[in-house]
Design a protein around this motif. Sequence first.
Motif, mmCIF file in Angstrom:
data_model
loop_
_atom_site.group_PDB
_atom_site.id
_atom_site.type_symbol
_atom_site.label_atom_id
_atom_site.label_comp_id
_atom_site.label_asym_id
_atom_site.label_seq_id
_atom_site.Cartn_x
_atom_site.Cartn_y
_atom_site.Cartn_z
ATOM 1 N N SER A 129 33.914 -16.555 65.917
ATOM 2 C CA SER A 129 34.566 -15.412 66.548
ATOM 3 C C SER A 129 35.305 -14.581 65.500
ATOM 4 O O SER A 129 35.345 -14.945 64.319
ATOM 5 N N ARG A 130 35.917 -13.483 65.931
ATOM 6 C CA ARG A 130 36.598 -12.580 65.013
ATOM 7 C C ARG A 130 38.048 -12.363 65.449
ATOM 8 O O ARG A 130 38.422 -11.254 65.821
ATOM 9 N N PRO A 131 38.871 -13.401 65.408
ATOM 10 C CA PRO A 131 40.278 -13.237 65.779
ATOM 11 C C PRO A 131 41.024 -12.426 64.730
ATOM 12 O O PRO A 131 40.589 -12.329 63.568
ATOM 13 N N LEU A 132 42.168 -11.887 65.118
ATOM 14 C CA LEU A 132 42.935 -11.024 64.225
ATOM 15 C C LEU A 132 43.316 -11.721 62.914
ATOM 16 O O LEU A 132 43.168 -11.115 61.843
ATOM 17 N N PRO A 133 43.813 -12.970 62.916
ATOM 18 C CA PRO A 133 44.167 -13.599 61.635
ATOM 19 C C PRO A 133 42.980 -13.699 60.670
ATOM 20 O O PRO A 133 43.142 -13.513 59.460
ATOM 21 N N LEU A 134 41.800 -13.990 61.201
ATOM 22 C CA LEU A 134 40.629 -14.088 60.340
ATOM 23 C C LEU A 134 40.235 -12.713 59.820
ATOM 24 O O LEU A 134 39.832 -12.567 58.656
ATOM 25 N N ASN A 135 40.344 -11.692 60.656
ATOM 26 C CA ASN A 135 40.067 -10.331 60.200
ATOM 27 C C ASN A 135 40.973 -9.967 59.022
ATOM 28 O O ASN A 135 40.531 -9.379 58.027
ATOM 29 N N ILE A 136 42.245 -10.331 59.139
ATOM 30 C CA ILE A 136 43.204 -10.015 58.077
ATOM 31 C C ILE A 136 42.882 -10.807 56.813
ATOM 32 O O ILE A 136 42.973 -10.283 55.700
ATOM 33 N N ALA A 137 42.481 -12.075 56.978
ATOM 34 C CA ALA A 137 42.141 -12.896 55.813
ATOM 35 C C ALA A 137 40.938 -12.334 55.073
ATOM 36 O O ALA A 137 40.925 -12.258 53.830
ATOM 37 N N VAL A 138 39.916 -11.931 55.818
ATOM 38 C CA VAL A 138 38.728 -11.351 55.197
ATOM 39 C C VAL A 138 39.084 -10.042 54.486
ATOM 40 O O VAL A 138 38.637 -9.792 53.358
ATOM 41 N N GLY A 139 39.907 -9.233 55.128
ATOM 42 C CA GLY A 139 40.324 -7.984 54.509
ATOM 43 C C GLY A 139 41.134 -8.200 53.244
ATOM 44 O O GLY A 139 40.978 -7.472 52.256
ATOM 45 N N THR A 140 41.996 -9.217 53.248
ATOM 46 C CA THR A 140 42.800 -9.514 52.061
ATOM 47 C C THR A 140 41.907 -9.934 50.898
ATOM 48 O O THR A 140 42.076 -9.466 49.759
ATOM 49 N N ALA A 141 40.950 -10.819 51.146
ATOM 50 C CA ALA A 141 40.022 -11.238 50.093
ATOM 51 C C ALA A 141 39.234 -10.045 49.561
ATOM 52 O O ALA A 141 39.031 -9.897 48.343
ATOM 53 N N ALA A 142 38.801 -9.176 50.467
ATOM 54 C CA ALA A 142 38.036 -8.001 50.052
ATOM 55 C C ALA A 142 38.891 -7.067 49.203
ATOM 56 O O ALA A 142 38.413 -6.493 48.218
ATOM 57 N N GLY A 143 40.158 -6.902 49.568
ATOM 58 C CA GLY A 143 41.039 -6.022 48.806
ATOM 59 C C GLY A 143 41.309 -6.539 47.406
ATOM 60 O O GLY A 143 41.322 -5.767 46.437
ATOM 61 N N LEU A 144 41.525 -7.848 47.269
ATOM 62 C CA LEU A 144 41.733 -8.427 45.943
ATOM 63 C C LEU A 144 40.500 -8.214 45.065
ATOM 64 O O LEU A 144 40.608 -7.874 43.882
ATOM 65 N N LEU A 145 39.323 -8.422 45.650
ATOM 66 C CA LEU A 145 38.088 -8.190 44.907
ATOM 67 C C LEU A 145 37.937 -6.717 44.520
ATOM 68 O O LEU A 145 37.511 -6.388 43.416
ATOM 69 N N LYS A 146 38.308 -5.840 45.441
ATOM 70 C CA LYS A 146 38.170 -4.408 45.176
ATOM 71 C C LYS A 146 39.016 -3.986 43.988
ATOM 72 O O LYS A 146 38.556 -3.278 43.088
ATOM 73 N N GLY A 147 40.266 -4.422 43.971
ATOM 74 C CA GLY A 147 41.150 -4.028 42.884
ATOM 75 C C GLY A 147 40.726 -4.589 41.553
ATOM 76 O O GLY A 147 40.841 -3.929 40.515
ATOM 77 N N THR A 149 37.533 -5.920 40.641
ATOM 78 C CA THR A 149 36.156 -5.741 40.197
ATOM 79 C C THR A 149 35.510 -4.453 40.687
ATOM 80 O O THR A 149 34.410 -4.122 40.250
ATOM 81 N N GLY A 150 36.162 -3.757 41.625
ATOM 82 C CA GLY A 150 35.558 -2.579 42.229
ATOM 83 C C GLY A 150 34.688 -2.896 43.418
ATOM 84 O O GLY A 150 34.207 -1.990 44.097
ATOM 85 N N MET A 151 34.474 -4.197 43.721
ATOM 86 C CA MET A 151 33.600 -4.612 44.824
ATOM 87 C C MET A 151 34.431 -5.226 45.944
ATOM 88 O O MET A 151 35.092 -6.234 45.742
ATOM 89 N N SER A 152 34.392 -4.647 47.101
ATOM 90 C CA SER A 152 35.058 -5.240 48.269
ATOM 91 C C SER A 152 34.045 -5.695 49.308
ATOM 92 O O SER A 152 34.384 -6.397 50.259
ATOM 93 N N GLY A 153 32.790 -5.298 49.130
ATOM 94 C CA GLY A 153 31.797 -5.475 50.170
ATOM 95 C C GLY A 153 31.379 -6.884 50.512
ATOM 96 O O GLY A 153 31.243 -7.214 51.689
ATOM 97 N N PRO A 154 31.122 -7.772 49.523
ATOM 98 C CA PRO A 154 30.518 -9.062 49.857
ATOM 99 C C PRO A 154 31.161 -9.841 50.987
ATOM 100 O O PRO A 154 30.460 -10.206 51.942
ATOM 101 N N PRO A 155 32.471 -10.143 50.990
ATOM 102 C CA PRO A 155 33.009 -10.912 52.116
ATOM 103 C C PRO A 155 32.926 -10.171 53.443
ATOM 104 O O PRO A 155 32.684 -10.780 54.498
ATOM 105 N N VAL A 156 33.124 -8.864 53.417
ATOM 106 C CA VAL A 156 33.092 -8.075 54.651
ATOM 107 C C VAL A 156 31.672 -7.972 55.181
ATOM 108 O O VAL A 156 31.433 -8.072 56.393
#
Length: 247
Positions: A129-147, A149-156
């Motif tokens: 499922s896609r509960p809010l805490p998991l959405n935030i966790a995925v977004g946080t991982a993507a943001g760290l990657l974005k800053g 390496t420039g890539m935020s896409g893979p986890p999302v």
Amino acid sequence: MSTAFDTLLDWRMAAAVLATAIAGLMRGYSGFGTAVLLAPIYSSLWGARAGVPVMLLLELFVSLQLLPRAWGDADRRVILPIGGAAFVATPLGAVILLTADPEGLRRFIGGFVLVFGFLLMSGWRYHGSRPLPLNIAVGTAAGLLKGATGMSGPPVILYLLAGTEAAIRHRANLIVFFAMIAIISVVGPLWGGLMDMAVLLKLAVVLPVLMICVPLGARLFHVIPVRFYKPFAMGALMAAGSIALFS
């Protein structure tokens, strides 16, 4: 200044233009592909501290180009928390870009792209499922990657593509997500002094190529069946990751 202009005339710029054209078609067609293809290639050609800023600026322009049509098709209940968390985490990832060893970072980018490509090829997806805490966790991982390496896409991408929504919804969700973090992602490199004249000159060459190819790719989305896209995209990802990892 002459050194900066000289870089526009060598084989690296020709390779960058070709990669940018392919990435633009991918981005317009699927909603993703710009960063995950160009980050390893640009980093190999110019080094991570020049290649990543160029790629981030490209992302900013292409996201603004695609956002208006995608907004109405996106699932904002899911994508806004993911994008909000990524927005907050991206500056923290930029610290890694500014402090990490450039050679190690380049190889990490290449290896990460290869792993991501293999996961897509294997058919693995998150199926919970896609509960809010998991959405935030995925977004946080993507943001760290974005800053970093420039890539935020893979986890999302792996997270969102698990759903049963139509392709147009998947594409719109990804476009909205990338647009949300496009602006914040350039703040770290700008603050760290990476947006120099050499970066801007490279951008001036590759940006028109991307802006032409993205609309062409978007038109292809309505013409070419999705099944023909995946083999091409997987081949491009494998090649890009291998270049960054082993060059």
